[in-house]
Design a protein around this motif. Structure first.
Motif, PDB file in Angstrom:
ATOM      1  N   VAL A   2     -32.921  -3.165 -20.150  1.00 47.86           N
ATOM      2  CA  VAL A   2     -31.888  -2.511 -19.352  1.00 47.86           C
ATOM      3  C   VAL A   2     -32.328  -1.088 -18.998  1.00 47.86           C
ATOM      4  O   VAL A   2     -33.073  -0.443 -19.737  1.00 47.86           O
ATOM      5  CB  VAL A   2     -30.543  -2.486 -20.128  1.00 47.86           C
ATOM      6  CG1 VAL A   2     -30.631  -1.608 -21.363  1.00 47.86           C
ATOM      7  CG2 VAL A   2     -29.386  -2.069 -19.236  1.00 47.86           C
ATOM      8  N   SER A   3     -31.848  -0.587 -17.873  1.00 46.18           N
ATOM      9  CA  SER A   3     -32.208   0.760 -17.436  1.00 46.18           C
ATOM     10  C   SER A   3     -31.406   1.814 -18.195  1.00 46.18           C
ATOM     11  O   SER A   3     -30.272   1.567 -18.636  1.00 46.18           O
ATOM     12  CB  SER A   3     -31.946   0.923 -15.939  1.00 46.18           C
ATOM     13  OG  SER A   3     -30.555   0.943 -15.677  1.00 46.18           O
ATOM     14  N   GLU A   4     -31.998   3.000 -18.323  1.00 50.47           N
ATOM     15  CA  GLU A   4     -31.289   4.116 -18.936  1.00 50.47           C
ATOM     16  C   GLU A   4     -30.025   4.460 -18.157  1.00 50.47           C
ATOM     17  O   GLU A   4     -28.999   4.814 -18.736  1.00 50.47           O
ATOM     18  CB  GLU A   4     -32.222   5.325 -19.002  1.00 50.47           C
ATOM     19  CG  GLU A   4     -31.621   6.538 -19.669  1.00 50.47           C
ATOM     20  CD  GLU A   4     -32.653   7.622 -19.920  1.00 50.47           C
ATOM     21  OE1 GLU A   4     -33.364   7.540 -20.942  1.00 50.47           O
ATOM     22  OE2 GLU A   4     -32.747   8.546 -19.082  1.00 50.47           O
ATOM     23  N   GLU A   5     -30.087   4.331 -16.860  1.00 46.73           N
ATOM     24  CA  GLU A   5     -28.927   4.620 -16.013  1.00 46.73           C
ATOM     25  C   GLU A   5     -27.729   3.782 -16.431  1.00 46.73           C
ATOM     26  O   GLU A   5     -26.598   4.286 -16.530  1.00 46.73           O
ATOM     27  CB  GLU A   5     -29.272   4.359 -14.551  1.00 46.73           C
ATOM     28  CG  GLU A   5     -28.111   4.551 -13.597  1.00 46.73           C
ATOM     29  CD  GLU A   5     -28.459   4.163 -12.164  1.00 46.73           C
ATOM     30  OE1 GLU A   5     -27.594   4.364 -11.286  1.00 46.73           O
ATOM     31  OE2 GLU A   5     -29.570   3.650 -11.925  1.00 46.73           O
ATOM     32  N   ASN A   6     -27.944   2.496 -16.683  1.00 52.60           N
ATOM     33  CA  ASN A   6     -26.836   1.633 -17.085  1.00 52.60           C
ATOM     34  C   ASN A   6     -26.381   1.906 -18.511  1.00 52.60           C
ATOM     35  O   ASN A   6     -25.181   1.815 -18.812  1.00 52.60           O
ATOM     36  CB  ASN A   6     -27.226   0.170 -16.907  1.00 52.60           C
ATOM     37  CG  ASN A   6     -27.180  -0.262 -15.453  1.00 52.60           C
ATOM     38  OD1 ASN A   6     -26.344   0.214 -14.680  1.00 52.60           O
ATOM     39  ND2 ASN A   6     -28.076  -1.146 -15.055  1.00 52.60           N
TER      40      ASN A   6
ATOM     41  N   LYS B 140     -33.849   5.985 -28.600  1.00 50.97           N
ATOM     42  CA  LYS B 140     -35.081   5.819 -27.827  1.00 50.97           C
ATOM     43  C   LYS B 140     -36.275   6.456 -28.531  1.00 50.97           C
ATOM     44  O   LYS B 140     -37.373   5.889 -28.548  1.00 50.97           O
ATOM     45  CB  LYS B 140     -34.884   6.426 -26.441  1.00 50.97           C
ATOM     46  CG  LYS B 140     -36.089   6.342 -25.532  1.00 50.97           C
ATOM     47  CD  LYS B 140     -35.781   6.849 -24.133  1.00 50.97           C
ATOM     48  CE  LYS B 140     -35.471   8.320 -24.118  1.00 50.97           C
ATOM     49  NZ  LYS B 140     -35.335   8.852 -22.734  1.00 50.97           N
TER      50      LYS B 140
ATOM     51  N   GLU C 131     -36.401  -2.418 -28.273  1.00 47.89           N
ATOM     52  CA  GLU C 131     -36.689  -3.268 -27.110  1.00 47.89           C
ATOM     53  C   GLU C 131     -35.822  -4.527 -27.137  1.00 47.89           C
ATOM     54  O   GLU C 131     -35.326  -4.977 -26.093  1.00 47.89           O
ATOM     55  CB  GLU C 131     -38.166  -3.672 -27.071  1.00 47.89           C
ATOM     56  CG  GLU C 131     -38.486  -4.513 -25.843  1.00 47.89           C
ATOM     57  CD  GLU C 131     -39.897  -5.066 -25.822  1.00 47.89           C
ATOM     58  OE1 GLU C 131     -40.170  -5.907 -24.933  1.00 47.89           O
ATOM     59  OE2 GLU C 131     -40.710  -4.678 -26.676  1.00 47.89           O
TER      60      GLU C 131
ATOM     61  N   LEU D  83     -32.487  -3.646 -25.805  1.00 46.43           N
ATOM     62  CA  LEU D  83     -32.533  -3.395 -24.366  1.00 46.43           C
ATOM     63  C   LEU D  83     -32.560  -4.696 -23.572  1.00 46.43           C
ATOM     64  O   LEU D  83     -31.905  -4.823 -22.537  1.00 46.43           O
ATOM     65  CB  LEU D  83     -33.759  -2.546 -24.022  1.00 46.43           C
ATOM     66  CG  LEU D  83     -33.793  -1.120 -24.605  1.00 46.43           C
ATOM     67  CD1 LEU D  83     -35.118  -0.446 -24.266  1.00 46.43           C
ATOM     68  CD2 LEU D  83     -32.629  -0.290 -24.087  1.00 46.43           C
ATOM     69  N   ARG D  84     -33.317  -5.665 -24.057  1.00 44.33           N
ATOM     70  CA  ARG D  84     -33.394  -6.953 -23.350  1.00 44.33           C
ATOM     71  C   ARG D  84     -32.109  -7.761 -23.514  1.00 44.33           C
ATOM     72  O   ARG D  84     -31.674  -8.435 -22.577  1.00 44.33           O
ATOM     73  CB  ARG D  84     -34.613  -7.746 -23.826  1.00 44.33           C
ATOM     74  CG  ARG D  84     -35.940  -7.146 -23.369  1.00 44.33           C
ATOM     75  CD  ARG D  84     -37.118  -8.013 -23.778  1.00 44.33           C
ATOM     76  NE  ARG D  84     -38.392  -7.415 -23.407  1.00 44.33           N
ATOM     77  CZ  ARG D  84     -39.008  -7.590 -22.239  1.00 44.33           C
ATOM     78  NH1 ARG D  84     -38.449  -8.356 -21.316  1.00 44.33           N
ATOM     79  NH2 ARG D  84     -40.173  -7.015 -22.001  1.00 44.33           N
TER      80      ARG D  84
ATOM     81  N   GLN E 110     -29.610  -6.243 -21.004  1.00 44.03           N
ATOM     82  CA  GLN E 110     -29.869  -6.644 -19.622  1.00 44.03           C
ATOM     83  C   GLN E 110     -29.550  -8.118 -19.415  1.00 44.03           C
ATOM     84  O   GLN E 110     -29.086  -8.521 -18.333  1.00 44.03           O
ATOM     85  CB  GLN E 110     -31.321  -6.356 -19.225  1.00 44.03           C
ATOM     86  CG  GLN E 110     -31.618  -6.620 -17.747  1.00 44.03           C
ATOM     87  CD  GLN E 110     -30.781  -5.753 -16.820  1.00 44.03           C
ATOM     88  OE1 GLN E 110     -30.625  -4.554 -17.045  1.00 44.03           O
ATOM     89  NE2 GLN E 110     -30.229  -6.351 -15.767  1.00 44.03           N
TER      90      GLN E 110
ATOM     91  N   TYR F 242     -21.069  -1.622 -15.887  1.00 47.23           N
ATOM     92  CA  TYR F 242     -21.954  -1.935 -14.749  1.00 47.23           C
ATOM     93  C   TYR F 242     -21.152  -2.580 -13.615  1.00 47.23           C
ATOM     94  O   TYR F 242     -21.283  -2.195 -12.443  1.00 47.23           O
ATOM     95  CB  TYR F 242     -23.076  -2.855 -15.211  1.00 47.23           C
ATOM     96  CG  TYR F 242     -23.818  -3.544 -14.093  1.00 47.23           C
ATOM     97  CD1 TYR F 242     -24.850  -2.903 -13.414  1.00 47.23           C
ATOM     98  CD2 TYR F 242     -23.485  -4.845 -13.710  1.00 47.23           C
ATOM     99  CE1 TYR F 242     -25.529  -3.533 -12.376  1.00 47.23           C
ATOM    100  CE2 TYR F 242     -24.156  -5.485 -12.679  1.00 47.23           C
ATOM    101  CZ  TYR F 242     -25.171  -4.823 -12.013  1.00 47.23           C
ATOM    102  OH  TYR F 242     -25.829  -5.453 -10.974  1.00 47.23           O
TER     103      TYR F 242
END
Length: 300
Positions: free
Chosen positions: A49-53, A67, A89, A92-93, A96, A141
């Motif tokens: 997933v992006s940091e923005e989200n 992080k 990680e 993060l996956r 997303q 999101y």
């Protein structure tokens, strides 16, 4: 086609003492493929997933510490294990995968994440093996991109979705509904829009009666156009941490009630797996697989 987020890193082993619960993330897709419920094309592999989200939901300072692996040891103990790059990680996956699942659900009615349900992560903390709150991030999101306007989060894991409740305490567009063990972790509860605390050793009939009443109430109050469902199987009587008394059939009926309501009302639903800690891994896997079997019967 019903899509399921899965990546080999989902089964990444945790430190000693925490590895057993991770086996299900490998065994669930294997079982579903073996029995023919799904085919390989139902599975998709999410990117991180992006940091923005992430920052739509979690405080920047907390995310920076995750992080950079600089979260204080006291906060790592609250999560339940020491941090490392692979665990970050993995999270993060997973996150997303849930975001991607929202788009697949809007196309096909339902989508799954073979992990996720990390509902103890709050806006600036991790807790109970949860680092980032996958369904909360995905809800934000959708709202941020105007892909949904009123969201219902149905959390039927045996533990209260305290992080989710805290994140959305001032967000009227998200309705949080949690049915959970009253005397179970987390011992300091947050306030959801609808909390249903349950007595220890609650059996199928009473549980399902309470769910029927409160599920109807949650839909009436939220009027959602998108639903997240956290389908933890730690409600089983065989669960080491659950303290409830449901059978596998009762757990399956619970899922049927939720998924049938979503289908009947034509509201897309994303499903994350949540907890499951029965002594026998076969009980965990079979109960989770029942959720998929039901969905493929209802939505295909």
């Amino acid at each position: 086609m019903i899509k399921i987020a899965w990546h080999p890193i989902y089964a990444h082993p945790l430190p000693e003492g925490h590895r057993f619960p991770m086996l299900k993330y490998e065994l669930i897709p294997e079982q579903l493929l073996h029995e023919g419920t799904i085919e390989q094309e139902n599975l998709f592999s999410p990117l991180p997933v992006s940091e923005e989200n992430i920052l739509l939901t979690h405080d920047k300072g907390y995310w920076e510490q995750l992080k950079n692996l600089t979260l204080p040891l006291k906060e790592q103990r609250r999560i339940g294990f020491p941090l490392n790059a692979q665990l970050i990680e993995r999270e993060l996956r997973i996150t997303q995968g849930t975001i991607d699942g929202t788009r697949f659900a809007q196309q096909n009615g339902i989508a799954f994440n073979a992990a996720g349900g990390t509902h103890h992560a709050g806006s600036n903390w991790g807790e109970g093996f949860c680092l980032l709150n996958d369904q909360a991030i995905s809800a934000n999101y959708l709202l941020n991109n105007r892909l949904a306007y009123r969201i219902l989060i149905i959390d039927l894991d045996v533990h209260q979705g305290n992080g989710t409740a805290e994140i959305f305490k001032n967000e009227d567009r998200v309705f949080t509904f949690s049915m959970h063990g009253d005397k179970n972790f987390p011992f300091r509860k947050e306030i959801s829009n609808l909390d249903v605390p349950l007595d220890d050793n609650l059996q199928d009939e009473e549980y399902l009666n309470l769910l029927e009443i409160n599920l109807k109430k949650a839909f009436e109050k939220s009027q959602p156009d998108f639903i997240f469902y956290l389908s933890g199987v730690d409600v089983l009587a065989t669960d080491k941490l659950g303290k409830l008394g449901l059978t596998k059939q009762g757990c399956k009926e619970r899922d049927r009630m939720v998924l049938q309501t979503c289908k009947t009302k034509n509201i897309p639903v994303q499903v994350s797996m949540g907890g499951g800690y029965s002594t026998e891994i076969k009980d965990i896997v079979d109960a989770h697989c029942n959720t998929y079997r039901l969905a493929f019967d209802l939505f295909n």
